[in-house]
Design an enzyme around this catalytic site. Structure first.
Site, mmCIF file in Angstrom:
data_model
loop_
_atom_site.group_PDB
_atom_site.id
_atom_site.type_symbol
_atom_site.label_atom_id
_atom_site.label_comp_id
_atom_site.label_asym_id
_atom_site.label_seq_id
_atom_site.Cartn_x
_atom_site.Cartn_y
_atom_site.Cartn_z
ATOM 1 N N LYS A 26 0.836 -1.208 0.000
ATOM 2 C CA LYS A 26 0.000 0.000 0.000
ATOM 3 C C LYS A 26 0.867 1.253 0.000
ATOM 4 C CE LYS A 26 -3.648 0.254 2.636
ATOM 5 N NZ LYS A 26 -4.347 0.182 3.933
HETATM 6 O O1 LIG Z 1 -6.461 -0.707 3.232
HETATM 7 C C1 LIG Z 1 -7.351 0.070 3.232
HETATM 8 C C2 LIG Z 1 -7.603 0.709 2.003
HETATM 9 O O2 LIG Z 1 -6.892 0.023 1.021
HETATM 10 C C3 LIG Z 1 -8.106 0.212 4.481
HETATM 11 O O3 LIG Z 1 -7.453 -0.543 5.494
HETATM 12 C C4 LIG Z 1 -8.291 1.644 4.961
HETATM 13 O O4 LIG Z 1 -7.105 2.120 5.495
HETATM 14 C C5 LIG Z 1 -9.434 1.645 5.958
HETATM 15 O O5 LIG Z 1 -10.599 1.271 5.297
HETATM 16 C C6 LIG Z 1 -9.646 2.982 6.597
HETATM 17 O O6 LIG Z 1 -8.472 3.443 7.207
HETATM 18 C C7 LIG Z 1 -10.748 2.907 7.637
HETATM 19 O O7 LIG Z 1 -11.091 4.209 7.934
HETATM 20 P P1 LIG Z 1 -12.217 4.565 8.986
HETATM 21 O O8 LIG Z 1 -13.422 3.757 8.654
HETATM 22 O O9 LIG Z 1 -11.647 4.181 10.320
HETATM 23 O O10 LIG Z 1 -12.417 6.011 8.816
#
Ligand SMILES: O=C(CO)[C@@H](O)[C@H](O)[C@H](O)[C@H](O)COP(=O)(O)O
Length: 367
Positions: free
Chosen positions: A139
């Site tokens: 990522k």
């Molecule tokens: O890997 C990804 C996107 O590729 C995810 O892990 C992404 O970082 C997460 O969906 C987000 O960080 C979650 O955000 P939130 O729902 O806590 O605001």
């Protein structure tokens, strides 16, 4: 039929937005794969911070690695990659059955590198090499400095999950980096198949904008940005530039919905998953949301390729006083900072655990 199965059948991949050692050890992840159509997984620094801080599941690993002389980022990377290799192996049958379209896990480069292009390229190379798994995405954030790193990593053949994308413009910048990386591979006579996903964060828009909006516009902004970006995605896939690469054997960079857990306690817990059903996309969802969707999700009609009402909703929200361009930039910057905070916190947790285990003179704990 479960909503998870419906989404799978309409061509959307459901991934789990979580990883913990316990999920791997107690068979929960294997069950999600078998019963809830989960076909991939994402991780990020906040997820690992919660996993490592959430109990003693990592203590034995931390102790063993300390005895081997590891510490700090190096130790964390090894711990994280141990989990991700195990998850990648669980998804390998999906990866093979879908000819490498699905069945991916993701590991993020250090968020401290979000403004460092060369450092990001080197870190992506190192993770890709150390992971030793064909189905692991590295990522990289879609920050201005991340964009050239994404192009170069794709050119080098490293599968990339572009993270921290908020707006349609940010998505298009990530897509442009992917296209350039693949075009360079074609020009160099290299295999054009390098997988990628572009992760658009949904719910954070509403968390930021709801307080500025009248109730009837609450929780509509994230979905509208998703629909607008889906239209751009579909247009890109129909463009002569892409069709030329596809004819050469390239695979589309899939659009991925991230930040999909409902944050507003007054809104349905399956809000974003139900609203963003669309073929050829990925939806990465937290565990709580996965359970909710499997139990009572009601996917709406698939997204219209022309974005449907997205522009009208965005216009109303802009008229109500939300500066969408400024907010997109702020959300990306805030997101990068939040990951730095989690990263520092998780390294501190590891250091504290190392010190405590050393003080107790413990032998490596049996697992
Ligand atoms: O890997 C990804 C996107 O590729 C995810 O892990 C992404 O970082 C997460 O969906 C987000 O960080 C979650 O955000 P939130 O729902 O806590 O605001």
């Amino acid at each position: 039929m479960k909503a998870t199965q419906q989404l799978h059948d309409l061509g959307q991949s459901l991934w789990l937005d979580n990883i913990t050692r316990t999920l791997l050890d107690d068979g929960t992840l294997a069950r999600y794969i078998a019963e809830d159509s989960v076909t991939g997984l994402t991780s990020n620094p906040s997820i690992f911070d919660a996993a490592i801080g959430g109990g003693d599941a990592y203590d034995a690993g931390i102790h063993a690695k300390s005895l081997a002389g590891l510490k700090g980022e190096e130790l964390f990377m090894e711990l994280a990659l141990e989990d991700l290799r195990r998850a990648a192996d669980l998804f390998k049958p999906v990866f093979d059955a879908t000819h490498q379209v699905d069945g991916w896990v993701s590991m993020e480069v250090s968020p401290l590198l979000a403004a460092d292009t060369d450092g990001t390229i080197a870190a992506a190379d190192a993770i890709h090499t150390r992971a030793q798994r064909p189905n692991l995405f590295v990522k990289i954030p879609g920050t201005p400095e991340g964009i050239p790193a994404i192009e170069e990593a794709i050119f080098r053949g490293i599968p990339i999950n572009v993270t921290l994308l908020f707006s349609c413009d940010q998505y298009l910048a990530a897509a442009g980096a992917y296209l350039r990386g693949i075009e360079r591979r074609v020009a160099a006579g290299l295999d054009p198949q390098v997988a990628s996903v572009a992760s658009l964060f949904i719910s954070r828009w509403d968390v930021a904008a709801n307080p500025q909006l009248p109730a009837e516009l609450h929780n509509q902004l994230g979905i509208a940005v998703g629909k607008q970006s889906y239209r751009a995605y579909r247009e890109l896939l129909a463009s002569p530039r892409w069709l030329k690469l596809a004819a050469a054997g390239a695979r589309p960079q899939r659009l991925l919905w991230a930040s999909t857990g409902t944050k507003d306690p007054n809104a349905p817990d399956t809000l974003y998953v139900d609203a963003l059903a669309a073929p050829d996309t990925v939806d990465t969802i937290p565990e709580k949301t996965l359970h909710a969707v499997a139990d009572h999700g009601k996917p709406g009609a698939v997204l219209p390729v022309d974005g449907g009402d997205a522009e009208a909703v965005l216009a109303k929200i802009a008229k109500a006083g939300v500066d969408l361009d400024a907010l997109a930039l702020k959300l990306q910057q805030d997101g990068a900072e939040a990951f730095v905070k989690s990263w520092k916190q998780l390294l501190q947790r590891i250091a504290d655990k190392q010190a405590a285990l050393a003080a107790r003179g413990k032998e490596p704990l049996a697992r």
